[in-house]
Write a protein that holds these residues in place. Sequence first.
Motif, PDB file in Angstrom:
ATOM      1  N   LYS A   2       0.854  -1.179   0.000  1.00 31.95           N
ATOM      2  CA  LYS A   2       0.000   0.000   0.000  1.00 31.95           C
ATOM      3  C   LYS A   2       0.896   1.236   0.000  1.00 31.95           C
ATOM      4  N   ILE A  24      -0.752  -2.180 -10.569  1.00 29.05           N
ATOM      5  CA  ILE A  24      -2.059  -2.065  -9.919  1.00 29.05           C
ATOM      6  C   ILE A  24      -2.963  -3.206 -10.383  1.00 29.05           C
ATOM      7  N   GLU A  27      -2.275  -6.330  -8.813  1.00 24.93           N
ATOM      8  CA  GLU A  27      -2.463  -6.181  -7.363  1.00 24.93           C
ATOM      9  C   GLU A  27      -1.148  -6.263  -6.585  1.00 24.93           C
ATOM     10  N   GLU A  30      -0.973  -0.936  -4.335  1.00 28.35           N
ATOM     11  CA  GLU A  30      -2.258  -0.273  -4.134  1.00 28.35           C
ATOM     12  C   GLU A  30      -1.962   1.173  -3.748  1.00 28.35           C
TER      13      GLU A  30
END
Length: 124
Positions: A2, A24, A27, A30
């Motif tokens: 993140k 992104i 995944e 983020e």
Amino acid sequence: MKILVVDDEQDVKTLFLQRFRKEIKKEELEFMFAFSGEEALEKLKSITQEAVLILSDINMPGMSGLQLLEIIKKDYIAPPPVVMMVTAYGDEENYNTAKRLGADDFLTKPVDFKLLKDKLIQNI
């Protein structure tokens, strides 16, 4: 991972989402965005206990990136976020102040996205 990007320039969001679209989509990364130091602190409160990497501009109206850095390094210790400072001014005073306050890295604008991707991979 993140990543919280803190910058008062709104177009930074579009730029980051374009440059990291593959990561992104897979995944791997983020992104969250805050457009002031105060907003960044609010976002950090909402993601407590999550590892996060913060990319913060230094020169912003209101709370500067250096003030934000000082608060983050003092108040967010578990887990400690990695903080990279970003500035259009690669001057020695900002660099030294950022390092003294606990910045983990220092980047200059315009951001070299290849270099940034390499640095992010090192922190994953």
